[in-house]
Each structure stands twice: as C-alpha cells, then as structure tokens.
Design an enzyme around this catalytic site. Structure first.
Site, PDB file in Angstrom:
ATOM      1  N   ASP A 136       0.826  -1.211   0.000  1.00 42.81           N
ATOM      2  CA  ASP A 136       0.000   0.000   0.000  1.00 42.81           C
ATOM      3  C   ASP A 136       0.866   1.268   0.000  1.00 42.81           C
ATOM      4  O   ASP A 136       1.878   1.331   0.696  1.00 42.81           O
ATOM      5  CB  ASP A 136      -0.880  -0.044   1.274  1.00 42.81           C
ATOM      6  CG  ASP A 136      -2.004   0.964   1.227  1.00 42.81           C
ATOM      7  OD1 ASP A 136      -2.424   1.336   0.129  1.00 42.81           O
ATOM      8  OD2 ASP A 136      -2.464   1.366   2.315  1.00 42.81           O
ATOM      9  N   HIS A 137       0.445   2.260  -0.748  1.00 45.91           N
ATOM     10  CA  HIS A 137       1.185   3.522  -0.849  1.00 45.91           C
ATOM     11  C   HIS A 137       2.666   3.296  -1.127  1.00 45.91           C
ATOM     12  O   HIS A 137       3.535   3.857  -0.464  1.00 45.91           O
ATOM     13  CB  HIS A 137       1.011   4.366   0.422  1.00 45.91           C
ATOM     14  CG  HIS A 137      -0.380   4.902   0.566  1.00 45.91           C
ATOM     15  ND1 HIS A 137      -0.875   5.925  -0.219  1.00 45.91           N
ATOM     16  CD2 HIS A 137      -1.390   4.540   1.382  1.00 45.91           C
ATOM     17  CE1 HIS A 137      -2.135   6.168   0.121  1.00 45.91           C
ATOM     18  NE2 HIS A 137      -2.478   5.334   1.079  1.00 45.91           N
ATOM     19  N   GLU A 188      -3.794   6.009  -7.641  1.00 44.93           N
ATOM     20  CA  GLU A 188      -4.734   6.976  -7.040  1.00 44.93           C
ATOM     21  C   GLU A 188      -4.795   8.233  -7.893  1.00 44.93           C
ATOM     22  O   GLU A 188      -3.773   8.778  -8.292  1.00 44.93           O
ATOM     23  CB  GLU A 188      -4.273   7.325  -5.612  1.00 44.93           C
ATOM     24  CG  GLU A 188      -5.189   8.321  -4.899  1.00 44.93           C
ATOM     25  CD  GLU A 188      -4.845   8.463  -3.411  1.00 44.93           C
ATOM     26  OE1 GLU A 188      -4.526   7.435  -2.768  1.00 44.93           O
ATOM     27  OE2 GLU A 188      -4.879   9.590  -2.901  1.00 44.93           O
ATOM     28  N   GLY A 197      -6.679   8.278   8.567  1.00 41.41           N
ATOM     29  CA  GLY A 197      -6.487   8.522   9.998  1.00 41.41           C
ATOM     30  C   GLY A 197      -7.784   8.838  10.714  1.00 41.41           C
ATOM     31  O   GLY A 197      -8.872   8.677  10.167  1.00 41.41           O
ATOM     32  N   SER A 249     -11.460   3.822   7.618  1.00 40.79           N
ATOM     33  CA  SER A 249     -11.457   3.379   9.021  1.00 40.79           C
ATOM     34  C   SER A 249     -12.337   4.232   9.926  1.00 40.79           C
ATOM     35  O   SER A 249     -13.081   3.705  10.745  1.00 40.79           O
ATOM     36  CB  SER A 249     -10.036   3.381   9.574  1.00 40.79           C
ATOM     37  OG  SER A 249      -9.211   2.628   8.752  1.00 40.79           O
TER      38      SER A 249
END
Ligand SMILES: [Zn+2]
Length: 220
Positions: free
Chosen positions: A79-80, A131, A176, A209
């Site tokens: 990821d990323h 992305e 976050g 999240s």
C-alpha cells in the site's frame, strides 16, 4: 490461497460487493485478519504500507506464506508504495499487488510514473492500484477534503492511458482518525458518476477506518 488484487476485485466488482483491506504491521495482526476472513468466508486484501515494519521483505514473506495456507482468496498489497526500488523489493518479497501512489504529482507525471510500473508489474503477474485526485489526512480535513477530489473526465483518460487494475478515488474520505463525533462529507454523486463511466474498473476507498458505517454501506 494467495491471489492478486485484480482477481479479488474483478469478481467483487462483477458481483457487487466490497472487500476489506486492513493495514497489517506484524505477523500477529496478519493472522488475526486472516482468521476473521476465514470465519466469514470472505476474500481479503492484506495492506502493508511501506515503512510500517522495519523489513519489507520479511513482512512480505510472512503475509504471503500465511495467505497461501489460507482457504479464502487473499491478496498481499504494497500500500502507498514509494520509490520504484521499494516497489521492486515488495515484488521480490512476493507481494501480489502494489499501489503506486503518485497522487501528489501533476496529472501527466502521475500517468507517466504509474504506466512505467504497470508495464513492469503486469509482465510479472502483479496487479497495480493507483490513485487519482488525492485522499488527504483526517487531521487536516477542512483543507484536504476539497483540494483534490477525483475528476470523472480525468479518471477516464487516466485509466485508459495507465491500464491500472483498480483505482483509488478521492470522494471525501481521509486517512487517519477524524475529530471525535465528526462525520466526513462524502460526494456520493461523484462516486456514482465515476462508477457509471468506468463500470468495469474496481474502485478503492482509502480512509474508510473512521468513516461512519452508514456512509460506508452507501458507498459499497
Ligand atoms: Zn491510503
């Protein structure tokens, strides 16, 4: 069983369901996520973000060994992913998918860098997530929310030119923890338009999240 993100997401897109991609940091949380997926008989994407573990190769090996032994389809995604050298390290460790996040770059640079990795990884049987627009930080939501939502027109051109397997879109979520009691403002209409325009392309939602369940259900 260890599979690519493309295999999992193409099916999810066709059958109209979502797949969880929890962030893994250690062997123990990886085991817990796999156990939960097996209990639910659900496919799973293990998302390891570069820098979360001191040894990408080691965590990649752990994830892929555990995925191979599982009875549900599991993809191991970098990821990323950062620089090309880290992406190559992840592929060497057995990751079956990489996210090439160049969302902070201008449109043309994003396309060029992602396309270069797509050409390489596809020849190795590894799928690619990219992305477009930019999913920012929840702690900076007031500014990040509106600064770079994904444009429908750009998404069409982007997918055509990069040949990515799935696309992370910016529709109002953020990474976050949001401030307590805060509900992100999701642009459902934009999402609907992107989906309508690119029906065969699986979309990825980062920053889920802290997003409320009601919004997540609607998004899915
Ligand atoms: Zn993310």
């Amino acid at each position: 069983m260890l599979v690519t993100m493309k295999e999992i997401l193409d099916n999810a897109n066709k059958e109209n369901y979502a797949v969880a991609a929890p962030n893994v940091i250690t062997e123990l949380d990886t085991r817990a996520f796999i156990e939960a997926a097996e209990e639910l008989k659900a496919p799973l994407i293990l998302d390891y973000a570069y820098g979360m573990h001191p040894d990408t190769y080691f965590i990649g090996k752990i994830c892929t060994i555990l995925a191979k032994e599982s009875n549900v389809p599991i993809a191991v995604n970098f990821d990323h992913g950062g620089d090309k050298k880290y992406i190559l390290e992840a592929i060497r460790a057995g990751f079956t998918s990489v996210m090439v996040d160049r969302s902070a770059l201008p449109f043309e640079d994003n396309i060029r860098e992602v396309k270069e990795i797509v050409d390489l990884t596809h020849s190795l049987g590894v799928s690619v997530e990219a992305e477009l627009g930019h999913v920012g930080q929840a702690s900076n939501y007031g500014i990040d929310r509106n600064s770079a939502l994904t444009s429908v027109e750009e998404a069409v051109e982007y997918v055509k030119r990069t040949n990515v397997d799935c696309l992370a879109v910016a529709i109002g979520t953020a990474h976050g923890a949001y401030p307590k009691g805060f509900k992100p403002e999701i642009d459902f209409k934009r999402l609907e338009e992107i989906k309508k325009t690119l029906p065969d392309l699986p979309l990825v939602l980062h920053g889920s999240s802290g997003t409320d369940l009601e919004s997540l259900r609607k998004v899915c």
